[in-house]
Design a protein around this motif. Structure first.
Motif, PDB file in Angstrom:
ATOM      1  N   TYR A  30       0.593   2.749   7.425  1.00  0.00           N
ATOM      2  CA  TYR A  30       1.641   3.707   7.791  1.00  0.00           C
ATOM      3  C   TYR A  30       1.077   5.117   7.686  1.00  0.00           C
ATOM      4  O   TYR A  30       0.516   5.488   6.649  1.00  0.00           O
ATOM      5  N   ARG A  31       1.258   5.894   8.754  1.00  0.00           N
ATOM      6  CA  ARG A  31       0.956   7.329   8.697  1.00  0.00           C
ATOM      7  C   ARG A  31       2.100   7.935   7.873  1.00  0.00           C
ATOM      8  O   ARG A  31       3.263   7.881   8.283  1.00  0.00           O
ATOM      9  N   ASP A  79      -3.017   7.879   6.874  1.00  0.00           N
ATOM     10  CA  ASP A  79      -2.828   6.427   6.948  1.00  0.00           C
ATOM     11  C   ASP A  79      -2.879   5.809   5.554  1.00  0.00           C
ATOM     12  O   ASP A  79      -3.897   5.911   4.861  1.00  0.00           O
ATOM     13  N   ARG A  88       7.556   7.654   7.154  1.00  0.00           N
ATOM     14  CA  ARG A  88       6.535   7.084   8.026  1.00  0.00           C
ATOM     15  C   ARG A  88       6.601   7.859   9.336  1.00  0.00           C
ATOM     16  O   ARG A  88       7.679   8.095   9.880  1.00  0.00           O
TER      17      ARG A  88
END
Length: 195
Positions: free
Chosen positions: A6-7, A55, A172
């Motif tokens: 997940y960014r 990330d 996110r």
């Protein structure tokens, strides 16, 4: 690195009425320079980012939330002032338009520093740059009329609005063709005494 990390970033949520005021301001700017190519912030993406983690493996998202949770336990709500206008870079071709943030009692600085410490304690990289709070409202896609838009933004000087920061959110961020989508992962109310 995990296949689908997940960014991730952590931000302060802003009140809905203030986000609406910013969107009205953006509409006025767009009307002044309609043919500029820019990516404009949407109302649901207006947050005051405190830490961008990039990330993060999904297995470590709980550590990010734990850092936010520890931060809010030590800090109560505090007032901020959204106002003034600026561009990045300050010289040369403008690429980002922003509205400034004033932190009259130092609450934002304390929370940001605490969050940085809590994240570092859980193995996340510290930011190498000093924290400069601002609210991004546009990113230029092309140079055509970018300077005109920057001049209009700087001349209009967004009027100061005071608001109370009450909640930290782990988000996110997904980069989509229609722009980025920010989805809350966990929300944390600033519940400490602020001292």
């Amino acid at each position: 690195m995990e296949r689908n990390p997940y960014r991730t970033f952590i931000a302060l949520e802003m009140p809905a009425n203030l986000r609406a005021t910013v969107i009205d301001y953006i509409k006025r700017l767009r009307d002044k320079v309609p043919d500029v190519s820019a990516s404009w912030s949407r109302e649901d993406n207006l947050h005051l980012t405190l830490k961008f983690l990039g990330d993060v493996p999904t297995a470590r998202i709980g550590d990010v939330s734990a850092a936010a949770c520890a931060t809010v336990r030590a800090s109560g709500p505090f007032e901020l002032i959204l106002g003034g206008s600026g561009v990045f870079p300050t010289k040369g071709k403008p690429s980002v338009l922003w509205i400034g943030i004033e932190d009259p009692r130092g609450g934002l600085y304390k929370v940001q520093q605490s969050l940085e410490e809590e994240c570092a304690a859980r193995g996340f990289t510290r930011d190498s740059r000093a924290y400069h709070p601002h609210l991004t409202i546009a990113r230029m896609r092309k140079l055509h009329r970018a300077k005109d838009l920057a001049v209009a933004h700087l001349a209009s000087d967004f009027p100061a609005q005071t608001f109370t920061a009450k909640e930290l959110v782990v988000f996110r961020s997904e980069l989509l063709p229609q722009g980025s989508r920010h989805t809350p992962i966990s929300c944390h109310v600033l519940s400490g005494n602020g001292d």
